[in-house]
Design a protein around this motif. Sequence first.
Motif, short mmCIF file in Angstrom:
data_model
loop_
_atom_site.label_atom_id
_atom_site.label_comp_id
_atom_site.label_asym_id
_atom_site.label_seq_id
_atom_site.Cartn_x
_atom_site.Cartn_y
_atom_site.Cartn_z
N ARG A 1 0.82 -1.21 0.00
CA ARG A 1 0.00 0.00 0.00
C ARG A 1 0.85 1.26 0.00
N GLY A 2 2.17 1.12 -0.14
CA GLY A 2 3.02 2.29 -0.18
C GLY A 2 4.17 2.18 0.80
N LEU A 3 4.89 3.29 0.89
CA LEU A 3 6.02 3.41 1.81
C LEU A 3 5.51 4.09 3.07
N MET A 4 5.74 3.46 4.24
CA MET A 4 5.17 3.96 5.49
C MET A 4 6.28 4.42 6.42
N ARG A 5 5.99 5.50 7.13
CA ARG A 5 6.91 6.04 8.14
C ARG A 5 6.19 6.08 9.48
N PHE A 6 6.86 5.55 10.50
CA PHE A 6 6.29 5.56 11.85
C PHE A 6 7.25 6.28 12.78
N ASP A 7 6.73 7.30 13.49
CA ASP A 7 7.53 8.05 14.46
C ASP A 7 7.22 7.50 15.85
N PRO A 8 8.14 6.76 16.48
CA PRO A 8 7.86 6.17 17.79
C PRO A 8 7.64 7.22 18.88
N GLN B 1 20.57 8.72 3.45
CA GLN B 1 19.86 8.54 2.19
C GLN B 1 19.14 7.18 2.22
N GLY B 2 17.94 7.16 1.56
CA GLY B 2 17.16 5.94 1.57
C GLY B 2 16.89 5.43 0.17
N LEU B 3 16.73 4.11 0.08
CA LEU B 3 16.45 3.47 -1.20
C LEU B 3 15.52 2.28 -0.94
N ALA B 4 14.41 2.22 -1.72
CA ALA B 4 13.45 1.12 -1.60
C ALA B 4 13.13 0.60 -2.98
N LYS C 1 9.31 -7.60 -1.50
CA LYS C 1 9.47 -8.13 -0.15
C LYS C 1 10.92 -7.94 0.30
N ARG C 2 11.36 -6.69 0.32
CA ARG C 2 12.71 -6.33 0.76
C ARG C 2 12.59 -5.10 1.66
N PRO C 3 13.34 -5.02 2.73
CA PRO C 3 13.34 -3.80 3.53
C PRO C 3 14.04 -2.68 2.78
N PRO C 4 13.69 -1.43 3.06
CA PRO C 4 14.42 -0.31 2.43
C PRO C 4 15.85 -0.26 2.96
N VAL C 5 16.72 0.44 2.20
CA VAL C 5 18.12 0.64 2.60
C VAL C 5 18.30 2.11 2.98
N ILE C 6 18.86 2.37 4.16
CA ILE C 6 19.13 3.74 4.62
C ILE C 6 20.61 3.80 4.97
N THR C 7 21.33 4.65 4.27
CA THR C 7 22.79 4.74 4.45
C THR C 7 23.14 5.55 5.67
N ASP C 8 24.43 5.52 6.00
CA ASP C 8 24.90 6.26 7.17
C ASP C 8 24.75 7.76 7.00
N ASP C 9 24.77 8.25 5.76
CA ASP C 9 24.63 9.69 5.55
C ASP C 9 23.17 10.11 5.41
N ALA D 1 14.38 6.39 -4.54
CA ALA D 1 15.30 7.07 -3.63
C ALA D 1 14.53 8.13 -2.84
N PHE D 2 14.85 8.27 -1.56
CA PHE D 2 14.18 9.28 -0.72
C PHE D 2 15.14 9.74 0.35
N SER D 3 14.83 10.90 0.93
CA SER D 3 15.67 11.50 1.98
C SER D 3 14.88 11.52 3.27
N PRO D 4 15.07 10.55 4.17
CA PRO D 4 14.29 10.48 5.41
C PRO D 4 14.43 11.73 6.27
N ASP D 5 15.64 12.37 6.26
CA ASP D 5 15.83 13.53 7.12
C ASP D 5 14.95 14.70 6.71
N ARG D 6 14.63 14.77 5.44
CA ARG D 6 13.84 15.90 4.96
C ARG D 6 12.33 15.61 5.00
N MET D 7 11.96 14.35 5.14
CA MET D 7 10.55 13.98 5.14
C MET D 7 10.05 13.91 6.59
N VAL D 8 9.91 15.09 7.19
CA VAL D 8 9.49 15.22 8.58
C VAL D 8 8.03 15.68 8.61
N ALA D 9 7.21 15.03 9.45
CA ALA D 9 5.80 15.40 9.55
C ALA D 9 5.65 16.75 10.21
#
Length: 811
Positions: A230-237, A268-271, A258-266, A279-287
């Motif tokens: 259903r898409g890429l999901m983000r959960f803020d604990p 950056q994300g890849l799914a 059926k693969r987890p996304p990859v998030i590098t040390d710098d 490709a996506f930037s988790p640091d910039r995708m803030v709710a």
Amino acid sequence: NSGEIDRYWPSTGRIAHLDLPPAADGINQITAIRQDSAGIIWAGAARAGDAELLRFDPVSGRFRIWRQDSPEDPLLIGPIKHILQTPDGLLWINAYGGGLQARDAMDGRIVHEITPDSGHGLEFPDPNQLFVGPDGALWVAGGEGLLRWNADAGKFMKVAGAPKQRVFSALMMPPQTLWLGRLGLLEAYRWQGGKLERIRSIAGNEGLPAVDVLGIRADRSGALWMTSLRGLMRFDPLQNRVRVYGIKDGLPSQEFLKRPPVITDDGQGLALSTLGPVAFSPDRMVATSQKPRLVIEQASVRRGEDVRTLDYRKPIVLEPDDRDFSVDALLLTFDDASSHRFRSRLSGYDPDWVEMGGNGQRLFSTLPPGSYRLELVAAGVDGLWSEPVVLGLEVLPPWWRSAWAYTLFLAAFVALVAITVMGYRSRLKQRYARQLQAQQQQLLVQGSEAKSRFLANLGHEIRTPMTGVLGMTELLLAGELPEKPRTQVTAIKKAGEHLLRLMNDALDLSKIEAGQLELDHQAFSIRTLLSDVQALLEPMAQQKGLYFRVQIDPEVSPGFLGDIGRIRQILLNLGNNAVKFTAQGGVNLKVQPFWPKGLQFVVMDTGPGMTVDQQSRLFQRFVQADGVRTAQQFGGSGLGLAISKELAFLMGGDIQLSSEPGKGSMFTLTLPLSSASAPAAVAEPSQAVVMGSLRILLVEDDDTISQVVSQLLSADGHTVTGTRNALEAMARNAQEAFDMVFCDIDLPGMDGLELTRLWRQQGLTAPIVALTARTQADAEQQALDAGMNGFLRKPVTGLQLRTAIAAVRPS
């Protein structure tokens, strides 16, 4: 999918092609890839439909391939799905449907091979994910929940505390937190003491879609990124918020592999989606932290057949018959409206928040009367909930639930309770009265039975000595006595006879009260009955200088069916009283028919007559006309007329009295008797009707009675042998023959009934006549049943003995 391997730098977007040796030519698909701790690249590949395992050293250029048909360390069946290296250096290879292989990272040698039938504890050969658990061992997430590799036991074992249902994905976060992705559920566990303990659960009420969580990774802020269909999901604990990114957010496809996304040390994300990498930037995708605004669009209700709009800006009042009350809410944001979520809670009605879906409408078909508070909240695409909007709601009760109606109902209830209590008390009183009546009746019955037993015992005890009194007087009077002793003996005999009559009357009265008096209905001759009465009463009348006349109506039938003994007893009582109280003139006994059937016996005397007051007391027990004066002058107990009255009632008849002072009295006995053929007349034995001398055995334990009966029988010329008990009687009967036996029933040891049965069993044919003081009604029948031929109650006279002998003596 092209069978080539590229290197990608997410920070710059640079891609470099990795040159493989010519041996890799023809590979058309890479199914899995992993770089081990030594920098060696391991990949699962497919060539012409066959699975292969590649090992490539980028530094030295060394390249090796393992296939299913390799002579050494062949692959399992199926394409390679997962490749994972554990801290012990082993490289774990998972093939689709084939199981697991653990290979040495240095040379690819197989160390462990695990299939469902190999006995290593793996029942499902197709795990969803391989990962390194908190204990550093290989853990498997799949259809069995979670399994961990136990190197010492050489098998997989279930993880204590883990869910037993399928786990699709897992993520181990330091220090000891394990996140598990399941169907529509994200759970956090703490690893402690060799087992898992669930500490958190996120489900649909937090905005998580009801889909499989295929893979989990964490970014540098601790937020979890999850792939799904259903898409890429983000959960803020920290904020407990879920955000789902789909096609409207720029994704090429909402379906991910059926693969987890990859998030590098710098950062950056890849799914991997089904249409390519994302490709996506988790640091910039803030709710956003600004709460959205919720407003009420409208409120309405169906009243009758019309739908009416309500003013929600003030408390809403609903009528008792209103239905389909609805509220429409709207979230004022500019993001994707399909991702909006609405909740509501009606105090006093909803136990918790109710999900309303994405349209913002809450509908209540009916609501019970009362006051309510409706709260509504909504969340946008970032999962941040708005401030609640509150509506006041009042539902009016129907008239029968209003305050005045309750007052009326309460009054009616109190009245009903009062009536019920009064009725209950009345029923309770009636029940107690019935119980008291039943108890009194029981006491009366018990008293009557006790009195009957007492009178029966008393009669038994009196009859025994009375036999001696009356028998001796009869013997004395039969001899020659001077005038004065004869007068004295006659007085003794009359006193004894009077005492016997009193006892018989008392026994009859007790039987009537106890309901034990039974009538003996049989055919009898009316003339015989009147002859008996006249024979007994006429001598009494002549002694007083009176006449006693009997008159029979010509229309009276000769025979009737009834208890002749009880009728005779009533007539004797009435006639005896008439003779006793008459000084001049005489007594007339008249018999006439009574319509429709029956007889009337009329006893008329020329006595002094009675007043009305005397007549009212006449039939009462133990009461005479003038009380003590009458008893002193004429004698009697006051029971004769009372018993006669009750005997008449028992036979269905009655006794009526007509009397005036100075004009005599008339007693009328009416009985409903049926006509019957009159029996043939039987000659009564007289004083001299005993022919011949008999040898008689007398069995009697009382010396006085034995002496009296022996002398009475001897006076008639019989030879009497007396015995005191059953054993002595049996001995005498065995020594000599007897013509007949007079036997008392109540003997010491063996009674007369048992003695008779024993004699009859031994063949004794001589007549046996019972001689007893028993007064029970069934005493005669018991004697006959035992084998006796006759029955006499004490006291007995010589005439009674002669009558008994004549009745049982063989012709």
